[in-house]
Design a protein around this motif. Structure first.
Motif, mmCIF file in Angstrom:
data_model
loop_
_atom_site.group_PDB
_atom_site.id
_atom_site.type_symbol
_atom_site.label_atom_id
_atom_site.label_comp_id
_atom_site.label_asym_id
_atom_site.label_seq_id
_atom_site.Cartn_x
_atom_site.Cartn_y
_atom_site.Cartn_z
ATOM 1 N N TYR A 5 -57.713 39.640 6.099
ATOM 2 C CA TYR A 5 -57.215 38.330 5.660
ATOM 3 C C TYR A 5 -57.450 37.277 6.738
ATOM 4 C CZ TYR A 5 -53.948 34.600 4.452
ATOM 5 O OH TYR A 5 -53.379 33.379 4.182
ATOM 6 N N ILE A 6 -57.154 37.615 8.001
ATOM 7 C CA ILE A 6 -57.348 36.674 9.098
ATOM 8 C C ILE A 6 -58.814 36.289 9.219
ATOM 9 C CG2 ILE A 6 -57.234 36.417 11.605
ATOM 10 C CD1 ILE A 6 -54.720 38.155 11.554
ATOM 11 N N VAL A 7 -59.695 37.267 9.086
ATOM 12 C CA VAL A 7 -61.135 36.995 9.164
ATOM 13 C C VAL A 7 -61.564 36.065 8.040
ATOM 14 C CG1 VAL A 7 -63.427 38.023 8.996
ATOM 15 C CG2 VAL A 7 -61.660 39.144 10.364
ATOM 16 N N LYS A 8 -61.057 36.300 6.831
ATOM 17 C CA LYS A 8 -61.406 35.452 5.692
ATOM 18 C C LYS A 8 -60.896 34.027 5.887
ATOM 19 C CE LYS A 8 -61.703 39.080 2.156
ATOM 20 N NZ LYS A 8 -61.139 39.584 0.886
ATOM 21 N N VAL A 9 -59.692 33.887 6.438
ATOM 22 C CA VAL A 9 -59.148 32.549 6.714
ATOM 23 C C VAL A 9 -60.029 31.821 7.724
ATOM 24 C CG1 VAL A 9 -57.209 31.277 7.703
ATOM 25 C CG2 VAL A 9 -56.775 33.154 6.120
ATOM 26 N N LEU A 10 -60.463 32.535 8.759
ATOM 27 C CA LEU A 10 -61.351 31.940 9.755
ATOM 28 C C LEU A 10 -62.668 31.486 9.116
ATOM 29 C CD1 LEU A 10 -60.838 34.360 12.780
ATOM 30 C CD2 LEU A 10 -60.321 31.917 12.739
ATOM 31 N N ILE A 11 -63.210 32.308 8.225
ATOM 32 C CA ILE A 11 -64.461 31.949 7.556
ATOM 33 C C ILE A 11 -64.271 30.705 6.698
ATOM 34 C CG2 ILE A 11 -66.149 32.678 5.827
ATOM 35 C CD1 ILE A 11 -65.747 35.552 6.847
ATOM 36 N N CYS A 12 -63.217 30.687 5.898
ATOM 37 C CA CYS A 12 -62.952 29.542 5.012
ATOM 38 C C CYS A 12 -62.746 28.256 5.812
ATOM 39 C CB CYS A 12 -61.727 29.820 4.150
ATOM 40 S SG CYS A 12 -61.987 31.024 2.837
ATOM 41 N N SER A 13 -61.885 28.330 6.828
ATOM 42 C CA SER A 13 -61.604 27.135 7.624
ATOM 43 C C SER A 13 -62.838 26.684 8.392
ATOM 44 C CB SER A 13 -60.439 27.395 8.583
ATOM 45 O OG SER A 13 -60.699 28.518 9.407
ATOM 46 N N GLY A 14 -63.650 27.645 8.863
ATOM 47 C CA GLY A 14 -64.881 27.278 9.558
ATOM 48 C C GLY A 14 -65.873 26.570 8.650
ATOM 49 N N VAL A 15 -66.027 27.071 7.432
ATOM 50 C CA VAL A 15 -66.942 26.450 6.473
ATOM 51 C C VAL A 15 -66.451 25.049 6.094
ATOM 52 C CG1 VAL A 15 -67.843 26.582 4.116
ATOM 53 C CG2 VAL A 15 -67.805 28.628 5.554
ATOM 54 N N LEU A 16 -65.162 24.912 5.823
ATOM 55 C CA LEU A 16 -64.612 23.613 5.426
ATOM 56 C C LEU A 16 -64.691 22.602 6.565
ATOM 57 C CD1 LEU A 16 -61.513 24.759 3.335
ATOM 58 C CD2 LEU A 16 -63.693 23.877 2.502
ATOM 59 N N TYR A 17 -64.409 23.052 7.785
ATOM 60 C CA TYR A 17 -64.523 22.122 8.911
ATOM 61 C C TYR A 17 -65.985 21.753 9.155
ATOM 62 C CZ TYR A 17 -64.256 19.949 13.457
ATOM 63 O OH TYR A 17 -64.369 19.054 14.495
ATOM 64 N N GLY A 18 -66.895 22.723 8.962
ATOM 65 C CA GLY A 18 -68.316 22.426 9.100
ATOM 66 C C GLY A 18 -68.760 21.361 8.121
ATOM 67 N N TYR A 19 -68.277 21.454 6.882
ATOM 68 C CA TYR A 19 -68.585 20.422 5.883
ATOM 69 C C TYR A 19 -68.063 19.070 6.339
ATOM 70 C CZ TYR A 19 -67.333 17.452 1.913
ATOM 71 O OH TYR A 19 -67.126 16.375 1.088
ATOM 72 N N TYR A 20 -66.831 19.042 6.851
ATOM 73 C CA TYR A 20 -66.258 17.778 7.314
ATOM 74 C C TYR A 20 -67.072 17.199 8.468
ATOM 75 C CZ TYR A 20 -63.159 14.457 9.575
ATOM 76 O OH TYR A 20 -62.650 13.317 10.165
ATOM 77 N N ALA A 21 -67.421 18.041 9.452
ATOM 78 C CA ALA A 21 -68.146 17.573 10.628
ATOM 79 C C ALA A 21 -69.516 17.007 10.266
ATOM 80 C CB ALA A 21 -68.291 18.713 11.634
ATOM 81 N N LEU A 22 -70.178 17.599 9.275
ATOM 82 C CA LEU A 22 -71.524 17.170 8.913
ATOM 83 C C LEU A 22 -71.536 15.996 7.934
ATOM 84 C CD1 LEU A 22 -73.266 20.645 8.497
ATOM 85 C CD2 LEU A 22 -73.523 19.033 10.392
#
Length: 391
Positions: A5-22
């Motif tokens: 679950y922690i790994v999945k949360v990290l993946i989701c938050s990383g993808v969403l933040y990547g979208y925001y940053a770009l």
């Protein structure tokens, strides 16, 4: 069970933040960005919990606990150390420390407000105190050192009217509870900047150049307190650049591009690959680990638990030495339902735990075979058996 679950949360938050940053970070879509940064952590926490009903994850049965009761000193002395409770304790300890730190910051603000000169106004209050460095706001209170500048007052009033403190407190609590996730801290910092962009725009009105000069003059930085909105928040250069920036192009594309990203995340988190197969060298046949219809013990999980509990005997050597732990038994359920290739995987406990687990699994009756695309297939299965000594 928490690690995936922690790994999945990290993946989701990383993808969403990547979208925001770009796509959004340096845009003038301030209100959109604010909403996105508030909801992105929530989506990151919720998406990994979603499981589509058509996805079968029966490859891992419920853990069966085999208990033995001992009273000898050897049982106590030889008990295996379980690090999981310690890790949970350490994690919760850090959460408590961060929350206490946040509460102490709020208490400091409360004392500052109580000791300062208060001027009530419509919908807000101005607090004057010599300990205040750069002006800041907290809920409906605006803190100054001396007479408030009109431009700065408009800026802080925009924070008050926009209820930015609630956003900050939400992010503070979130980062405290999920302190292992670096992307939540990035989102927290970006949200604070978006607040400044919104307040700068409201305060500057149509005098952006004059307002930019005021920002440059407010160079004195003071230590930040949790949950406050500070006028001199850095970086000032980025705020001035955003203040003077023109309207963002391709706003529709930048906003709607999150839709396919969200759909992909939902599909990945809510489902598993429908099939996964390897080659069984002995049978020269495919062995599946994920299938449409997983194999099933005749009578279901309750019948399997009953069979194992009646047939597994806690090894005397393990009981006498207080050895306990979870043994993972891996075996193949053939297309005919027969059990083969029985072995244990993961940590080895010894003292007969692995041997007893393998013995009982090998003697199980045939299962109802699993199927894929309407055909019965061989499926690799994992069964966790928990051995526990109780004094």
């Amino acid at each position: 069970m928490m690690l995936p679950y922690i790994v999945k949360v990290l993946i989701c938050s990383g993808v969403l933040y990547g979208y925001y940053a770009l796509a959004l970070k340096n845009s003038t879509l301030h209100l959109w960005n604010r909403v996105f940064l508030l909801l992105a952590p929530v989506c990151s926490l919720v998406l990994p919990l979603i499981q589509f009903p058509f996805v079968q994850q029966g490859m891992m049965m419920k853990m069966l606990e085999i208990r033995a009761y001992g009273s000898t000193p050897a049982a106590q002395a030889g008990a295996a150390f379980d690090i999981v409770p310690l890790l949970y304790t350490l994690y919760i300890g850090v959460v408590v420390v961060l929350l206490v730190r946040m509460i102490l910051s709020w208490r400091k603000l409360k004392l500052l407000a109580a000791q300062g000169m208060v001027q009530e106004d419509a919908g807000f209050a101005i607090i004057r105190h010599e300990a205040v460095g750069s002006p800041f706001s907290f809920f409906n209170k605006i803190f100054f050192n001396g007479t408030p500048d009109e431009t700065v007052l408009r800026h802080e009033l925009a924070h008050v009217q926009g209820h930015h403190t609630l956003d900050k407190l939400w992010m503070e609590v979130l980062c405290a509870a999920c302190w292992l996730n670096p992307f939540f801290y990035f989102m927290k910092g970006e949200l604070a900047m978006v607040h400044e962009f919104i307040a700068d725009k409201a305060a500057a009105s149509d005098r952006q150049a004059d307002y930019a000069k005021v920002l440059l003059q407010m160079t004195l930085q003071t230590q930040s307190l949790a949950g406050v909105s500070t006028f001199g928040q850095s970086p000032v250069k980025r705020r001035i650049t955003m203040l003077l920036a023109g309207k963002t192009n391709y706003t529709f594309i930048k906003k709607t591009f999150i839709i396919p990203i969200a759909i992909v995340l939902l599909l990945v988190m809510g489902s598993q690959r429908p099939t996964m197969a390897v080659t069984n060298p002995a049978a020269m046949d495919k062995v599946f680990t994920f299938v449409e219809n997983p194999p099933r013990y005749a009578g279901g999980e309750d019948a399997l638990a009953k069979y194992l509990s009646q047939n597994i005997h806690y090894p005397k050597d393990a009981k006498d030495n207080g050895v306990e732990g979870t043994v993972f038994v891996q075996f193949l359920v053939g297309a005919d339902g027969g059990i083969s290739d029985v072995k244990t995987v993961g940590k080895h406990f010894g003292h007969g735990l692995e041997e007893e687990s393998i013995r009982v699994v090998k003697t199980m009756p045939k299962w109802d075979a699993g199927s894929q695309d309407g055909k019965k297939v061989s499926v690799m299965f994992n069964l966790p058996i928990r051995y526990q000594v109780e004094i």
